[in-house]
Scaffold this motif. Structure first.
Motif, mmCIF file in Angstrom:
data_model
loop_
_atom_site.group_PDB
_atom_site.id
_atom_site.type_symbol
_atom_site.label_atom_id
_atom_site.label_comp_id
_atom_site.label_asym_id
_atom_site.label_seq_id
_atom_site.Cartn_x
_atom_site.Cartn_y
_atom_site.Cartn_z
ATOM 1 N N GLU A 35 122.845 43.886 30.266
ATOM 2 C CA GLU A 35 123.036 42.489 29.887
ATOM 3 C C GLU A 35 122.960 41.564 31.100
ATOM 4 O OE1 GLU A 35 126.713 42.433 27.715
ATOM 5 O OE2 GLU A 35 125.801 43.363 25.957
ATOM 6 N N ARG A 36 123.516 41.988 32.226
ATOM 7 C CA ARG A 36 123.511 41.159 33.436
ATOM 8 C C ARG A 36 122.144 41.066 34.089
ATOM 9 N NH1 ARG A 36 128.047 43.800 34.865
ATOM 10 N NH2 ARG A 36 127.016 45.008 36.460
ATOM 11 N N LYS A 37 121.475 42.207 34.192
ATOM 12 C CA LYS A 37 120.235 42.250 34.971
ATOM 13 C C LYS A 37 118.978 42.434 34.143
ATOM 14 C CE LYS A 37 122.461 43.648 39.160
ATOM 15 N NZ LYS A 37 122.276 44.278 40.434
ATOM 16 N N GLY A 38 119.140 42.606 32.835
ATOM 17 C CA GLY A 38 117.973 42.757 31.972
ATOM 18 C C GLY A 38 117.318 44.123 32.037
ATOM 19 N N HIS A 39 118.027 45.118 32.563
ATOM 20 C CA HIS A 39 117.477 46.471 32.610
ATOM 21 C C HIS A 39 117.390 47.048 31.205
ATOM 22 C CE1 HIS A 39 118.968 47.122 37.003
ATOM 23 N NE2 HIS A 39 118.019 46.229 36.906
ATOM 24 N N ILE A 40 116.402 47.858 30.993
ATOM 25 C CA ILE A 40 116.214 48.520 29.705
ATOM 26 C C ILE A 40 116.563 49.991 29.884
ATOM 27 C CG2 ILE A 40 114.501 49.196 27.972
ATOM 28 C CD1 ILE A 40 113.011 46.612 28.668
ATOM 29 N N PHE A 41 117.182 50.552 28.856
ATOM 30 C CA PHE A 41 117.443 51.984 28.880
ATOM 31 C C PHE A 41 117.322 52.543 27.473
ATOM 32 C CE2 PHE A 41 121.640 50.230 28.096
ATOM 33 C CZ PHE A 41 122.212 51.109 27.189
ATOM 34 N N SER A 42 117.157 53.845 27.418
ATOM 35 C CA SER A 42 117.045 54.559 26.144
ATOM 36 C C SER A 42 118.054 55.692 26.106
ATOM 37 C CB SER A 42 115.641 55.158 25.981
ATOM 38 O OG SER A 42 114.662 54.161 25.918
ATOM 39 N N LEU A 43 118.382 56.099 24.901
ATOM 40 C CA LEU A 43 119.178 57.303 24.689
ATOM 41 C C LEU A 43 118.319 58.299 23.940
ATOM 42 C CD1 LEU A 43 122.649 55.919 23.522
ATOM 43 C CD2 LEU A 43 121.965 56.622 25.813
ATOM 44 N N GLU A 91 110.512 52.399 27.102
ATOM 45 C CA GLU A 91 110.344 53.471 26.111
ATOM 46 C C GLU A 91 109.371 54.537 26.583
ATOM 47 O OE1 GLU A 91 109.955 52.949 21.741
ATOM 48 O OE2 GLU A 91 110.559 50.897 22.202
ATOM 49 N N ARG A 92 108.397 54.145 27.364
ATOM 50 C CA ARG A 92 107.400 55.134 27.806
ATOM 51 C C ARG A 92 108.021 56.197 28.709
ATOM 52 N NH1 ARG A 92 105.447 50.421 30.199
ATOM 53 N NH2 ARG A 92 105.990 50.296 32.401
ATOM 54 N N GLU A 93 109.056 55.839 29.491
ATOM 55 C CA GLU A 93 109.751 56.841 30.304
ATOM 56 C C GLU A 93 110.424 57.874 29.411
ATOM 57 O OE1 GLU A 93 109.856 53.637 31.284
ATOM 58 O OE2 GLU A 93 109.480 53.609 33.440
ATOM 59 N N ALA A 94 111.024 57.400 28.322
ATOM 60 C CA ALA A 94 111.670 58.304 27.374
ATOM 61 C C ALA A 94 110.632 59.198 26.701
ATOM 62 C CB ALA A 94 112.464 57.518 26.346
ATOM 63 N N ALA A 95 109.486 58.629 26.351
ATOM 64 C CA ALA A 95 108.418 59.424 25.726
ATOM 65 C C ALA A 95 107.903 60.486 26.701
ATOM 66 C CB ALA A 95 107.282 58.516 25.276
ATOM 67 N N THR A 96 107.770 60.119 27.961
ATOM 68 C CA THR A 96 107.333 61.074 28.989
ATOM 69 C C THR A 96 108.357 62.190 29.138
ATOM 70 O OG1 THR A 96 106.118 59.362 30.162
ATOM 71 C CG2 THR A 96 106.700 61.325 31.417
ATOM 72 N N PHE A 97 109.621 61.821 29.114
ATOM 73 C CA PHE A 97 110.685 62.823 29.216
ATOM 74 C C PHE A 97 110.616 63.804 28.042
ATOM 75 C CE2 PHE A 97 115.023 64.277 28.385
ATOM 76 C CZ PHE A 97 115.313 64.865 29.608
ATOM 77 N N ARG A 98 110.423 63.285 26.835
ATOM 78 C CA ARG A 98 110.306 64.159 25.661
ATOM 79 C C ARG A 98 109.124 65.118 25.811
ATOM 80 N NH1 ARG A 98 110.204 59.572 22.494
ATOM 81 N NH2 ARG A 98 108.365 60.402 21.480
ATOM 82 N N LYS A 99 108.028 64.652 26.362
ATOM 83 C CA LYS A 99 106.861 65.525 26.572
ATOM 84 C C LYS A 99 107.177 66.634 27.570
ATOM 85 C CE LYS A 99 103.455 62.012 25.470
ATOM 86 N NZ LYS A 99 102.471 61.065 25.988
ATOM 87 N N ARG A 100 107.932 66.292 28.621
ATOM 88 C CA ARG A 100 108.300 67.319 29.617
ATOM 89 C C ARG A 100 109.177 68.389 28.978
ATOM 90 N NH1 ARG A 100 109.391 63.025 34.127
ATOM 91 N NH2 ARG A 100 111.372 62.979 33.027
ATOM 92 N N ILE A 101 110.088 67.976 28.099
ATOM 93 C CA ILE A 101 110.921 68.956 27.393
ATOM 94 C C ILE A 101 110.048 69.839 26.515
ATOM 95 C CG2 ILE A 101 112.714 69.263 25.641
ATOM 96 C CD1 ILE A 101 113.968 66.670 26.720
ATOM 97 N N ALA A 102 109.090 69.226 25.822
ATOM 98 C CA ALA A 102 108.200 69.980 24.926
ATOM 99 C C ALA A 102 107.401 71.026 25.703
ATOM 100 C CB ALA A 102 107.258 69.031 24.195
ATOM 101 N N LEU A 103 107.019 70.727 26.928
ATOM 102 C CA LEU A 103 106.286 71.702 27.738
ATOM 103 C C LEU A 103 107.132 72.928 28.031
ATOM 104 C CD1 LEU A 103 104.446 69.386 30.291
ATOM 105 C CD2 LEU A 103 103.429 70.698 28.414
ATOM 106 N N HIS A 104 108.439 72.751 28.130
ATOM 107 C CA HIS A 104 109.342 73.857 28.435
ATOM 108 C C HIS A 104 109.748 74.654 27.205
ATOM 109 C CE1 HIS A 104 110.179 73.402 32.708
ATOM 110 N NE2 HIS A 104 110.113 72.096 32.512
ATOM 111 N N TYR A 105 109.843 74.004 26.042
ATOM 112 C CA TYR A 105 110.483 74.661 24.910
ATOM 113 C C TYR A 105 109.651 74.800 23.651
ATOM 114 C CZ TYR A 105 114.699 74.942 27.544
ATOM 115 O OH TYR A 105 115.604 75.265 28.498
ATOM 116 N N GLU A 106 108.790 73.876 23.350
ATOM 117 C CA GLU A 106 107.946 73.968 22.157
ATOM 118 C C GLU A 106 108.728 74.390 20.910
ATOM 119 O OE1 GLU A 106 104.800 76.575 23.341
ATOM 120 O OE2 GLU A 106 103.956 75.106 24.712
#
Length: 140
Positions: A35-43, A91-106
């Protein structure tokens, strides 16, 4: 409930990921910073699919999650078979993270994964309710 958190209450005793109380405190801090700095984050919520003798796999999975995240991100174990990751960035960082998990676990041990991105003015409870309401998707 004794013994599930480390002696300092910050980490889950089994995985050494953030404990629920520490995660919720960190989420509130991240909301204020956003809210203060306008940073975006995902869960990102990951629910595992295991039955018996799962402790070793959960420990291994937590190590992989911590290795795939950056220092400014936070990996928490919020349920017996549930992890939530607070990721700073678009959101693209979160999508990239999900892809990295998929590479490990499928999908071998992951029942499903969901993701939400913070909406300005939204409180912690609203974000978490929205995350819980999201359909769990397979990694493929």
């Amino acid at each position: 409930m004794d013994g599930i958190f480390s002696h300092d209450g910050v980490k889950d005793a089994l995985t050494h990921c953030a404990s629920p109380p520490f995660f919720y405190q960190s989420l509130n801090r991240e909301i204020a910073l956003s809210e203060r700095k306008g940073h975006i984050f995902s869960l990102i919520r990951i629910v595992l699919n295991m039955s018996s003798d799962y402790e070793v796999k959960i420990i291994e999975f937590s190590h992989v999650l911590r290795n795939l995240t950056r220092d400014e991100d936070l990996v928490a174990r919020l349920g017996e078979l549930e992890f939530t990751i607070l990721l700073r960035g678009e959101e693209r960082e979160a999508a990239t993270f999900r892809k990295r998990i998929a590479l490990h676990y499928e999908n071998e041990i992951i029942r499903g994964i969901s993701q939400v991105t913070v909406v300005p003015g939204e409180g912690a409870l609203e974000i978490l309710n929205r995350l819980d309401a999201e359909d769990l998707l397979s990694l493929s």
